[in-house]
Each structure stands twice: as structure tokens, then as C-alpha cells.
Design a protein around this motif. Sequence first.
Motif, PDB file in Angstrom:
ATOM      1  N   ASN A   1     -36.630 -25.522  51.886  1.00 45.58           N
ATOM      2  CA  ASN A   1     -36.736 -24.446  52.881  1.00 45.58           C
ATOM      3  C   ASN A   1     -35.868 -23.255  52.530  1.00 45.58           C
ATOM      4  O   ASN A   1     -36.290 -22.107  52.663  1.00 45.58           O
TER       5      ASN A   1
ATOM      6  N   ALA B   1     -40.530 -11.944  47.454  1.00 39.78           N
ATOM      7  CA  ALA B   1     -41.953 -11.679  47.199  1.00 39.78           C
ATOM      8  C   ALA B   1     -42.450 -10.504  48.032  1.00 39.78           C
ATOM      9  O   ALA B   1     -43.260  -9.692  47.555  1.00 39.78           O
TER      10      ALA B   1
ATOM     11  N   PHE C   1     -37.423 -21.410  49.747  1.00 38.32           N
ATOM     12  CA  PHE C   1     -38.689 -20.833  50.212  1.00 38.32           C
ATOM     13  C   PHE C   1     -38.449 -19.476  50.876  1.00 38.32           C
ATOM     14  O   PHE C   1     -39.152 -18.501  50.582  1.00 38.32           O
TER      15      PHE C   1
ATOM     16  N   LEU D   1     -48.880 -10.649  43.046  1.00 38.04           N
ATOM     17  CA  LEU D   1     -48.414  -9.800  44.149  1.00 38.04           C
ATOM     18  C   LEU D   1     -47.954  -8.430  43.677  1.00 38.04           C
ATOM     19  O   LEU D   1     -47.704  -7.546  44.498  1.00 38.04           O
TER      20      LEU D   1
ATOM     21  N   TYR E   1     -47.683 -20.205  46.387  1.00 41.04           N
ATOM     22  CA  TYR E   1     -48.041 -20.238  47.809  1.00 41.04           C
ATOM     23  C   TYR E   1     -48.183 -18.819  48.362  1.00 41.04           C
ATOM     24  O   TYR E   1     -49.152 -18.510  49.073  1.00 41.04           O
ATOM     25  N   ALA E   2     -47.256 -17.948  48.025  1.00 37.35           N
ATOM     26  CA  ALA E   2     -47.259 -16.584  48.574  1.00 37.35           C
ATOM     27  C   ALA E   2     -48.477 -15.804  48.098  1.00 37.35           C
ATOM     28  O   ALA E   2     -49.062 -15.021  48.860  1.00 37.35           O
TER      29      ALA E   2
ATOM     30  N   LYS F   1     -46.232 -23.713  56.226  1.00 38.34           N
ATOM     31  CA  LYS F   1     -45.008 -24.326  55.726  1.00 38.34           C
ATOM     32  C   LYS F   1     -45.168 -25.838  55.494  1.00 38.34           C
ATOM     33  O   LYS F   1     -44.612 -26.391  54.543  1.00 38.34           O
TER      34      LYS F   1
ATOM     35  N   GLN G   1     -47.690 -14.101  59.054  1.00 41.11           N
ATOM     36  CA  GLN G   1     -46.457 -14.565  58.393  1.00 41.11           C
ATOM     37  C   GLN G   1     -45.274 -13.870  59.066  1.00 41.11           C
ATOM     38  O   GLN G   1     -45.410 -12.735  59.540  1.00 41.11           O
TER      39      GLN G   1
ATOM     40  N   THR H   1     -43.169 -21.542  45.529  1.00 35.71           N
ATOM     41  CA  THR H   1     -43.271 -20.613  46.659  1.00 35.71           C
ATOM     42  C   THR H   1     -44.061 -19.369  46.277  1.00 35.71           C
ATOM     43  O   THR H   1     -44.828 -18.837  47.094  1.00 35.71           O
ATOM     44  N   THR H   2     -43.899 -18.895  45.063  1.00 33.46           N
ATOM     45  CA  THR H   2     -44.647 -17.704  44.636  1.00 33.46           C
ATOM     46  C   THR H   2     -46.140 -18.008  44.560  1.00 33.46           C
ATOM     47  O   THR H   2     -46.973 -17.183  44.954  1.00 33.46           O
TER      48      THR H   2
ATOM     49  N   ARG I   1     -51.305 -17.139  50.193  1.00 32.02           N
ATOM     50  CA  ARG I   1     -51.114 -16.729  51.590  1.00 32.02           C
ATOM     51  C   ARG I   1     -51.512 -15.270  51.754  1.00 32.02           C
ATOM     52  O   ARG I   1     -52.179 -14.907  52.722  1.00 32.02           O
ATOM     53  N   HIS I   2     -51.097 -14.453  50.810  1.00 29.88           N
ATOM     54  CA  HIS I   2     -51.407 -13.018  50.862  1.00 29.88           C
ATOM     55  C   HIS I   2     -52.910 -12.780  50.767  1.00 29.88           C
ATOM     56  O   HIS I   2     -53.431 -11.795  51.309  1.00 29.88           O
TER      57      HIS I   2
ATOM     58  N   THR J   1     -37.182 -16.806  48.414  1.00 31.23           N
ATOM     59  CA  THR J   1     -38.265 -16.382  47.527  1.00 31.23           C
ATOM     60  C   THR J   1     -39.297 -15.550  48.279  1.00 31.23           C
ATOM     61  O   THR J   1     -39.841 -14.580  47.735  1.00 31.23           O
ATOM     62  N   THR J   2     -39.569 -15.895  49.524  1.00 31.76           N
ATOM     63  CA  THR J   2     -40.538 -15.126  50.303  1.00 31.76           C
ATOM     64  C   THR J   2     -40.008 -13.723  50.580  1.00 31.76           C
ATOM     65  O   THR J   2     -40.767 -12.742  50.509  1.00 31.76           O
TER      66      THR J   2
ATOM     67  N   LEU K   1     -46.503 -10.556  53.997  1.00 29.43           N
ATOM     68  CA  LEU K   1     -47.585 -10.705  53.027  1.00 29.43           C
ATOM     69  C   LEU K   1     -48.902 -11.102  53.678  1.00 29.43           C
ATOM     70  O   LEU K   1     -49.945 -11.098  53.025  1.00 29.43           O
ATOM     71  N   ALA K   2     -48.854 -11.475  54.940  1.00 25.00           N
ATOM     72  CA  ALA K   2     -50.065 -11.877  55.675  1.00 25.00           C
ATOM     73  C   ALA K   2     -49.776 -11.581  57.143  1.00 25.00           C
ATOM     74  O   ALA K   2     -48.620 -11.635  57.582  1.00 25.00           O
TER      75      ALA K   2
ATOM     76  N   ARG L   1     -41.095  -7.471  46.252  1.00 22.22           N
ATOM     77  CA  ARG L   1     -41.768  -7.337  44.956  1.00 22.22           C
ATOM     78  C   ARG L   1     -43.163  -6.759  45.154  1.00 22.22           C
ATOM     79  O   ARG L   1     -43.590  -5.872  44.421  1.00 22.22           O
ATOM     80  N   HIS L   2     -43.850  -7.260  46.153  1.00 17.83           N
ATOM     81  CA  HIS L   2     -45.213  -6.785  46.449  1.00 17.83           C
ATOM     82  C   HIS L   2     -45.212  -5.315  46.854  1.00 17.83           C
ATOM     83  O   HIS L   2     -46.193  -4.597  46.627  1.00 17.83           O
TER      84      HIS L   2
ATOM     85  N   TYR M   1     -46.474 -26.663  52.170  1.00 21.39           N
ATOM     86  CA  TYR M   1     -45.451 -26.487  51.133  1.00 21.39           C
ATOM     87  C   TYR M   1     -44.470 -27.654  51.112  1.00 21.39           C
ATOM     88  O   TYR M   1     -44.156 -28.195  50.055  1.00 21.39           O
TER      89      TYR M   1
END
Lengths: 171, 171
Positions: free
Chosen positions: A138, A148, A141, B43, B147-148, B159, A47, B144-145, B151-152, A144-145, A43-44, A151-152, B162
Motif C-alpha cells: 500500500n 504517476a 502504491f 502515461l 495498474y495505473a 485496490k 480515483q 502499480t504503474t 486504470r487510466h 507510485t500513484t 488518472l481516472a 508524470r502523466h 492490486y
Amino acid sequence: MIYQLTVPQFHKMLDNLSAILQKAAAYADSKKFDVSVLLNSRLAPDQFALIRQVQIACDTAKLGVARLTGTVDQAPKHADDEATLEQLQQRIRDTQAYLATFSAADFANAATQVITQPRWEGKTLSGEEFLVQHVLPNFYFHITTTYAILRHNGVDVGKKDYLGPMPYRAA
Amino acid sequence: MIYQLTVPQFHKMLDNLSAILQKAAAYADSKKFDVSVLLNSRLAPDQFALIRQVQIACDTAKLGVARLTGTVDQAPKHADDEATLEQLQQRIRDTQAYLATFSAADFANAATQVITQPRWEGKTLSGEEFLVQHVLPNFYFHITTTYAILRHNGVDVGKKDYLGPMPYRAA
């Protein structure tokens, strides 16, 4: 309760993660691109890509349980060299098989276990602090990442894929 | 342990969330755009935008604690009408103030509490199942979402933002 929070729940969330990755594969097939594009997405730019997110989720489960039970020296090592979807799925299955070697009795002293790890430079947390403030945040996290990132990129995943089935009782 | 997993840990994570949102505001200032762009970012086109992610994180904490302590009828209501950063920060503070009204003793029967909510159509979970499989995964998912999404969009969060500080003891 530490057992319930870790072994069966991590197993369940890894099942959910595995199913989400299969949805990514199906999406790649339907759009006729290689799923490795998704596995290497992020996503970045600074990352960790999806593969690393899955590896860290697995290691958070593995090393969390190992440290809480005072058995980190016996935990299996992983080289973090997964490059394909099938290899990532195998990593998840390996982690689940390792989790399955523990029983609730193994966690009898987990809350008061003195926990440390190399990057803490000798500092410590109690087992309860480690679980509540480190392992659980963690683990969720990185799951979910992973979700994400997919999902993106258009994979059809929703909250139910992340949470998995609930053990509801009829009214 | 249910108290530790919820009241103080949710309070801490909401502190972290608040600090992450302030980083978003500083980033918007530095780039000379309105922070509301970030608050309304997502996202994927069919994902809840950041404001809603924060609202749900707050409600997961509030209603999780309320249901586990059998006091959901007394939980404060929120209209989910926050539109500005300051309003979102106030929502977070309100949630933290509500959490602070609970003590460990309030959770004495939480694990065996029979939990239900309107959308479950009368079905139930035990308090422990609800906490382990529903409240915790959902709470961390929405933090987390949030944050994501940031971040994006280039906000400099990592981290440690978070997780927040760990209560390490010296060796």
C-alpha cells in the motif's frame, strides 16, 4: 529488519515524495499555472486525486508503524484537510517526525503482533503478514500513484526521484 | 523474513498482476478493440509502455531473488520479446515457476550478501539495503504503474485487485 523496512525507509521515501512535489511546483511555475491543478489531478474520474494519495501514503506509514508497535492509540490524528502544497509538505514532515520517535527496539515483537483495524470487522493478521502483504504494497502504491499522476501531467520526474539515493559502497 | 518478503509475496503479486491483465483483456473484448492497444499504452510519451512495465516487474522479482541468494549466474534469461497478452502471461508464469525453486533456507545469508550489478560500476549494497531500498520499491513501482496505465484507460480495477486476498483469521 522490520524497523529497516519501515522507519528509515518510509522516511527516505517521504523525502523523495516531498522532492517530487517540489518538482511539480517548479513545473507549475514554469508553465504559469497554479500547482493546485496538479494537486487535484487524478488518472481516472473515480480515483483519489493526488492530495488524497499523499495523505494515504502518510497514513499507511504512520498507522503501519503504530500497529506494528502496538501503539495505535497514541498515534497523532490528522484531519485530512490539506489543500495546498505547503500543507501537504507539512503533513509529510509531521509523518517523518512521528516515525523518528521509534527505535529498532520498539519492533521487537512486531512480527507476531496481532493486528486488526476497524474495517476488518474483528479479523486479524499477524504483524509479519500485515507488513508484507498490506503495509508495504500500500505504501509504495500510493507513492507510485502520486508519481504517476505527475508524470502523466508532464512533470519531469524519473525513477531516481522515486527511489532516492542508494547507500553504495565503493568497490 | 526475507523469504516471506520475496518468494511468496512476489508470487502473490504476480497472480494479482495476471488477473489485472485478464481484466484488461475482458475490457478490450467488451469494447471491441484489440488488447494490444492497452499493452502498448503508457502515461507519458517517454515512459515505458505496459509490456515493458510487466517485463521489469518480472525481472525485479527474478533478479532480486537471484542476487539475494547469490545465484544470479543460474537465473533464466528472458529475451524481453513478449508482444501478446498470452506471452506476457507466460512470462509471469515462468517467473513464478522460478521463484518456486527457492526455499527459506536459501536466504540464510541474504541480508549480508554483497550485491552488485553491471550498471553500478563495481559499487555494492548489502543484501538488506538492496532488498529494502531497491528490490521492493522497484517491484511495487512497476506493478502499480501497470495498474495505473490500465486504470487510466478505463479498465475496472481497484485496490483489492492490486493487493489480492489477505490471510485474515476469524476473531
